[in-house]
Design an enzyme around this catalytic site. Structure first.
Site, PDB file in Angstrom:
ATOM      1  N   HIS A 271       1.904  -3.873  -0.985  1.00 56.72           N
ATOM      2  CA  HIS A 271       3.063  -3.740  -1.598  1.00 56.72           C
ATOM      3  C   HIS A 271       3.377  -4.938  -2.955  1.00 56.72           C
ATOM      4  O   HIS A 271       2.529  -5.950  -2.734  1.00 56.72           O
ATOM      5  CB  HIS A 271       4.406  -4.005  -0.818  1.00 56.72           C
ATOM      6  N   ASP A 328       6.417   2.923   4.090  1.00 54.68           N
ATOM      7  CA  ASP A 328       5.796   4.208   4.321  1.00 54.68           C
ATOM      8  C   ASP A 328       4.988   4.560   5.433  1.00 54.68           C
ATOM      9  O   ASP A 328       4.639   5.741   5.974  1.00 54.68           O
ATOM     10  CB  ASP A 328       5.216   4.666   3.054  1.00 54.68           C
TER      11      ASP A 328
END
Ligand code: SDX
Length: 392
Positions: A271, A328
């Site tokens: 991320h 996700d």
């Protein structure tokens, strides 16, 4: 630098705006919407209440909540001619392409929603897209499945009615399952906003030219579609399925992800902001286990996901780069358990992110932010004379 600007490809070290909507702390794994922690909101709130909070800045009173809900329900009908556009798509069309097109098309059927200078006009456009978007998401799915389109039942809540529009079959009454409703409510809350991510920045940039709200949201849907962003939730399940077909040996995939000559990335990992953990992934991981237990589903892919994450988290390559499961990584396991097909996963992300896109677009417009127009460092040819075709 070129004397004017410093290059910052991907805006890794650039703040594009001042915002009072969502607070992220990447080191501490903190996510708050208007000061409320995502942990509390995911547990105690409802998706439409969180939408109100993000867009208007405060948790709504009972009356405000009821009015917001009924204003949204009143606008939920979509012009019948929109179905003709939907009919033009092949069944194999990816839902994100359908949604980007239909959302932009909504402007043609709601021309007044472009000029939103007054608060009332802005509110009207906001409740319209909140009312119509879940219908479009459900229709994109029904089109793929060859099922009739429906509007569900306005006496239901936002999430319940979405499930009814998605899954009700013409010849039987849809049985609402509160485990499914609760899990979907939580998932949508967890996806609702995430400060200046790729798709939200796209919505702000499109909206900064004073393009209408629906056109700006359509641009955000396109940006979210990419596998490096919202499209990752589909890519994660496809990767886990491939590992399962491949006998469940995830070590090979970890090695592939580490190989610089191999473009393969461990989907659902890493991320830009979170460098220790993604608080949403932690909540979704627990919720996935609860939902599978409640629904009595034994999904081998969840075991593969857990083993893969554990293996990667102990690997120097991932540790040294602060790569952890992101939002996700586990969400697709829940969507699958709820009966949502893989190509619809990113459309579910869009449904969740819609209030955030709206809130950020509204903040940008109310603060009368300038049109977004970055500069560049030019590295092309210097001045040269035109060459006749015969001499090229
Ligand atoms: C979302 O921004 C948001 O907030 C997004 C989001 C939201 O709510 O809006 O949180 C939603 O998009 C989550 C991210 C979903 N994407 C994926 O899961 C795709 C896989 N992840 C990566 O592609 C990547 O981690 C990103 C895109 C998420 C972040 O990319 P960055 O910040 O540009 O990091 P990078 O590509 O520069 O990577 C840094 C290093 C590189 O290695 P080195 O060059 O230093 O040797 O880490 C490596 C990368 O190769 N790396 C990975 C990896 N992610 C980064 N290596 C293998 N597998 C991965 N997943």
């Amino acid at each position: 630098t070129s004397g004017i600007t410093t290059l910052d490809a991907g805006f890794k070290n650039t703040s594009s705006c001042k915002s009072a909507i969502t607070f992220l702390d990447g080191e501490k794994g903190i996510l708050r919407y208007r000061g409320y922690s995502i942990e509390e909101l995911a547990e105690k709130s409802e998706f439409l209440e969180v939408a109100y909070l993000l867009i208007f800045g405060e948790l709504p009173t009972k009356e405000q909540n009821a009015k917001f809900h009924s204003d949204i329900q009143k606008t939920a009908l979509v012009d019948e001619d929109v179905k003709k556009i939907l009919d033009g798509f092949p069944k194999s069309a990816h839902p994100m392409g359908v949604l980007s097109a239909l959302t932009s098309a909504l402007t043609a059927f709601n021309p007044k929603s472009v000029n939103v200078d007054s608060e009332e006009d802005m509110y009207r456009a906001i409740v319209k897209i909140l009312g119509k978007f879940p219908v479009l998401v459900a229709w994109a799915y029904r089109k793929e499945e060859g099922l009739p389109l429906s509007y569900g039942d306005n006496s239901l809540g936002y999430v319940e009615n979405f499930l009814k529009m998605m899954f009700e079959l013409p010849n039987e009454k849809y049985k609402m399952n509160q485990t499914v409703v609760k899990a979907l409510n939580k998932l949508l809350i967890l996806h609702a906003d995430h400060e200046q991510n790729c798709s939200t920045s796209t919505v702000r940039i499109a909206g900064s030219s004073h393009a209408g709200l629906f056109a700006s949201i359509s641009a955000g849907i396109s940006a979210l579609w990419g596998p490096l962003h919202g499209g990752a939730n589909q890519a994660v399940i496809e990767m886990l399925e491939e590992i399962k077909e491949d006998g469940g040996g995830y070590q090979k995939y970890i090695e592939k992800a580490k190989d610089k000559n191999d473009p393969f990335r461990l989907m659902g990992f890493g991320h830009r902001v979170y460098k220790n953990f993604d608080p949403r992934a932690n909540i979704i991981k627990v919720s996935a286990e609860e939902v599978l237990n409640d629904l009595g589903i034994d999904d081998p892919v969840l075991d593969i996901a857990r083993g893969l994450a554990k293996e990667a988290l102990s690997d120097e390559y991932f540790k040294s780069r602060n790569l952890y499961p992101n939002v996700d990584f586990y969400s697709g396991i829940i969507y699958r358990a709820l009966g949502i097909p893989v190509p619809m996963f990113t459309a579910m992300f869009a449904l969740g992110r819609l209030p955030g896109w709206i809130a950020q677009w509204k903040e940008m417009r109310i603060k009368k932010e300038p049109i977004s127009r970055p500069r560049q460092l030019y590295i092309g040819a210097t001045l040269r004379p035109f060459v006749e075709e015969s001499k090229r």
